[in-house]
Design a protein around this motif. Sequence first.
Motif, PDB file in Angstrom:
ATOM      1  N   ALA A   4       1.033  -1.242   0.099  1.00 56.84           N
ATOM      2  CA  ALA A   4      -0.116   0.175  -0.207  1.00 56.84           C
ATOM      3  C   ALA A   4       0.642   1.289  -0.233  1.00 56.84           C
ATOM      4  O   ALA A   4       1.893   1.467   0.294  1.00 56.84           O
ATOM      5  N   VAL A   5       0.044   2.279  -0.850  1.00 59.24           N
ATOM      6  CA  VAL A   5       0.768   3.583  -0.889  1.00 59.24           C
ATOM      7  C   VAL A   5       0.140   4.684   0.040  1.00 59.24           C
ATOM      8  O   VAL A   5      -0.747   4.670  -0.261  1.00 59.24           O
ATOM      9  N   TYR A   6       1.373   5.150   0.853  1.00 63.08           N
ATOM     10  CA  TYR A   6       0.498   6.181   2.101  1.00 63.08           C
ATOM     11  C   TYR A   6       1.142   7.437   1.355  1.00 63.08           C
ATOM     12  O   TYR A   6       2.807   8.176   1.708  1.00 63.08           O
ATOM     13  N   PRO A   7       0.663   8.560   0.665  1.00 60.02           N
ATOM     14  CA  PRO A   7       0.622   9.772   0.194  1.00 60.02           C
ATOM     15  C   PRO A   7       0.545  11.004   0.728  1.00 60.02           C
ATOM     16  O   PRO A   7      -0.181  10.675   1.922  1.00 60.02           O
ATOM     17  N   GLY A   8       1.129  11.709   1.070  1.00 62.43           N
ATOM     18  CA  GLY A   8       1.280  12.880   1.850  1.00 62.43           C
ATOM     19  C   GLY A   8       1.870  13.650   1.475  1.00 62.43           C
ATOM     20  O   GLY A   8       3.430  13.716   1.197  1.00 62.43           O
ATOM     21  N   ASN A  38       5.555  19.232  -4.567  1.00 63.84           N
ATOM     22  CA  ASN A  38       4.052  19.913  -5.609  1.00 63.84           C
ATOM     23  C   ASN A  38       4.852  21.103  -5.900  1.00 63.84           C
ATOM     24  O   ASN A  38       5.072  21.599  -4.323  1.00 63.84           O
ATOM     25  N   PRO A  39       5.089  21.445  -7.066  1.00 64.26           N
ATOM     26  CA  PRO A  39       6.054  22.786  -7.280  1.00 64.26           C
ATOM     27  C   PRO A  39       5.508  23.458  -6.891  1.00 64.26           C
ATOM     28  O   PRO A  39       6.971  25.454  -7.065  1.00 64.26           O
ATOM     29  N   THR A  40       4.086  24.049  -6.959  1.00 61.02           N
ATOM     30  CA  THR A  40       3.660  25.502  -6.101  1.00 61.02           C
ATOM     31  C   THR A  40       3.572  25.303  -5.220  1.00 61.02           C
ATOM     32  O   THR A  40       2.483  26.673  -4.741  1.00 61.02           O
ATOM     33  N   LYS A  41       4.383  24.430  -4.454  1.00 63.98           N
ATOM     34  CA  LYS A  41       3.889  24.411  -2.805  1.00 63.98           C
ATOM     35  C   LYS A  41       4.805  24.901  -1.414  1.00 63.98           C
ATOM     36  O   LYS A  41       5.788  23.351  -1.867  1.00 63.98           O
ATOM     37  N   LYS A  42       5.321  25.746  -1.716  1.00 66.74           N
ATOM     38  CA  LYS A  42       7.048  25.746  -0.020  1.00 66.74           C
ATOM     39  C   LYS A  42       6.296  24.645   1.048  1.00 66.74           C
ATOM     40  O   LYS A  42       5.622  25.182   1.562  1.00 66.74           O
ATOM     41  N   GLY A  43       6.658  23.908   0.936  1.00 74.59           N
ATOM     42  CA  GLY A  43       7.119  23.455   2.326  1.00 74.59           C
ATOM     43  C   GLY A  43       8.178  24.059   2.743  1.00 74.59           C
ATOM     44  O   GLY A  43       9.347  24.669   2.573  1.00 74.59           O
ATOM     45  N   LEU A  44       7.830  24.052   4.858  1.00 72.67           N
ATOM     46  CA  LEU A  44       9.075  23.868   5.844  1.00 72.67           C
ATOM     47  C   LEU A  44      10.828  23.039   5.485  1.00 72.67           C
ATOM     48  O   LEU A  44      11.547  23.841   4.922  1.00 72.67           O
ATOM     49  N   SER A  68      10.063  10.507  -2.517  1.00 71.54           N
ATOM     50  CA  SER A  68       9.018  11.414  -3.084  1.00 71.54           C
ATOM     51  C   SER A  68       8.911  11.155  -4.575  1.00 71.54           C
ATOM     52  O   SER A  68       9.116   9.905  -4.600  1.00 71.54           O
ATOM     53  N   PHE A  69       7.601  11.808  -4.820  1.00 68.65           N
ATOM     54  CA  PHE A  69       7.682  11.312  -6.460  1.00 68.65           C
ATOM     55  C   PHE A  69       6.898  12.445  -6.687  1.00 68.65           C
ATOM     56  O   PHE A  69       6.790  13.565  -5.900  1.00 68.65           O
ATOM     57  N   GLU A  70       6.982  13.225  -8.140  1.00 69.35           N
ATOM     58  CA  GLU A  70       6.285  13.738  -8.584  1.00 69.35           C
ATOM     59  C   GLU A  70       5.198  13.338  -9.961  1.00 69.35           C
ATOM     60  O   GLU A  70       5.335  12.916 -10.308  1.00 69.35           O
ATOM     61  N   GLY A  71       4.478  14.225  -9.881  1.00 70.05           N
ATOM     62  CA  GLY A  71       3.115  14.271 -11.011  1.00 70.05           C
ATOM     63  C   GLY A  71       1.870  13.175 -10.759  1.00 70.05           C
ATOM     64  O   GLY A  71       1.835  13.552  -8.673  1.00 70.05           O
ATOM     65  N   LEU A  73      -0.670  10.669  -8.591  1.00 70.57           N
ATOM     66  CA  LEU A  73      -0.323   9.377  -7.998  1.00 70.57           C
ATOM     67  C   LEU A  73      -0.034   7.672  -8.734  1.00 70.57           C
ATOM     68  O   LEU A  73      -0.025   6.869  -8.465  1.00 70.57           O
ATOM     69  N   VAL A  74      -1.472   7.792  -9.160  1.00 68.81           N
ATOM     70  CA  VAL A  74      -1.093   6.899 -10.154  1.00 68.81           C
ATOM     71  C   VAL A  74      -0.787   6.459 -10.300  1.00 68.81           C
ATOM     72  O   VAL A  74      -0.738   4.672 -10.757  1.00 68.81           O
ATOM     73  N   ASP A  75      -0.117   6.810 -11.503  1.00 64.80           N
ATOM     74  CA  ASP A  75       1.132   6.961 -11.868  1.00 64.80           C
ATOM     75  C   ASP A  75       2.408   6.252 -10.786  1.00 64.80           C
ATOM     76  O   ASP A  75       3.228   4.822 -11.318  1.00 64.80           O
ATOM     77  N   PHE A  76       2.481   6.821  -9.790  1.00 62.33           N
ATOM     78  CA  PHE A  76       3.509   6.461  -9.107  1.00 62.33           C
ATOM     79  C   PHE A  76       3.251   4.560  -8.135  1.00 62.33           C
ATOM     80  O   PHE A  76       4.023   3.944  -8.404  1.00 62.33           O
ATOM     81  N   LEU A  77       2.140   4.810  -8.122  1.00 63.22           N
ATOM     82  CA  LEU A  77       1.186   2.945  -7.717  1.00 63.22           C
ATOM     83  C   LEU A  77       1.999   2.447  -9.060  1.00 63.22           C
ATOM     84  O   LEU A  77       2.534   0.663  -8.682  1.00 63.22           O
ATOM     85  N   GLU A  78       1.315   2.241 -10.219  1.00 60.72           N
ATOM     86  CA  GLU A  78       1.682   1.867 -11.015  1.00 60.72           C
ATOM     87  C   GLU A  78       3.247   1.235 -11.044  1.00 60.72           C
ATOM     88  O   GLU A  78       3.913   0.376 -11.234  1.00 60.72           O
ATOM     89  N   LYS A  79       4.082   2.371 -10.926  1.00 62.73           N
ATOM     90  CA  LYS A  79       5.879   1.676 -11.281  1.00 62.73           C
ATOM     91  C   LYS A  79       6.093   1.088  -9.594  1.00 62.73           C
ATOM     92  O   LYS A  79       6.934   0.386 -10.177  1.00 62.73           O
TER      93      LYS A  79
END
Length: 169
Positions: A4-8, A38-44, A68-71, A73-79
């Motif tokens: 299982a993938v736990y994204p966030g 997320n390139p549009t969101k600057k994290g701490l 970490s991943f970009e793009g 989530l369904v593509d990451f799951l497939e990978k």
Amino acid sequence: MRIAVYPGSFDPITNGHLDIIERALKVFDKVIVAILINPTKKGLFSAEERVELIKKVTKDLDNVEVESFEGLLVDFLEKKETNIIIKGLRAVSDFEYEFQMALMNNKLNSNVETVFMMTSAEYSFLSSSSVKQVAFFDGSVEGLIPSMIIGDLKEKVRKVKEAEQDGSK
């Protein structure tokens, strides 16, 4: 093997996140903690820093991977050769958003299933945003995030505050 993938964003990982990871390991053979870049969101913390913090707090948990991943989530799951997403829910408001995301992911790939796990009651108020706010106002984050990363959070907040002060001079 059930993966299982736990994204966030996990910026930073909280005790609530860790609770979901530990409980998910009781249901799945392996949990991949996936940090969305997320390139549009600057994290701490940078994505790389978040990966390291999560690896630090999960080092004693068997069958946890962190990356970490970009793009999409369904593509990451497939990978990762899985079709299962884990989402933690604190309140009804979380469900509304996560339900829409689950439907979208299923629309993008009809094999994708989302498993919702209710957070433990003791963490139902907890979010990374609230932890950061408490830290920025020098409040105690004890019991909110894993104790082994409290120093990392305090140091990061100190650096951000210093940079802000240097920028305003």
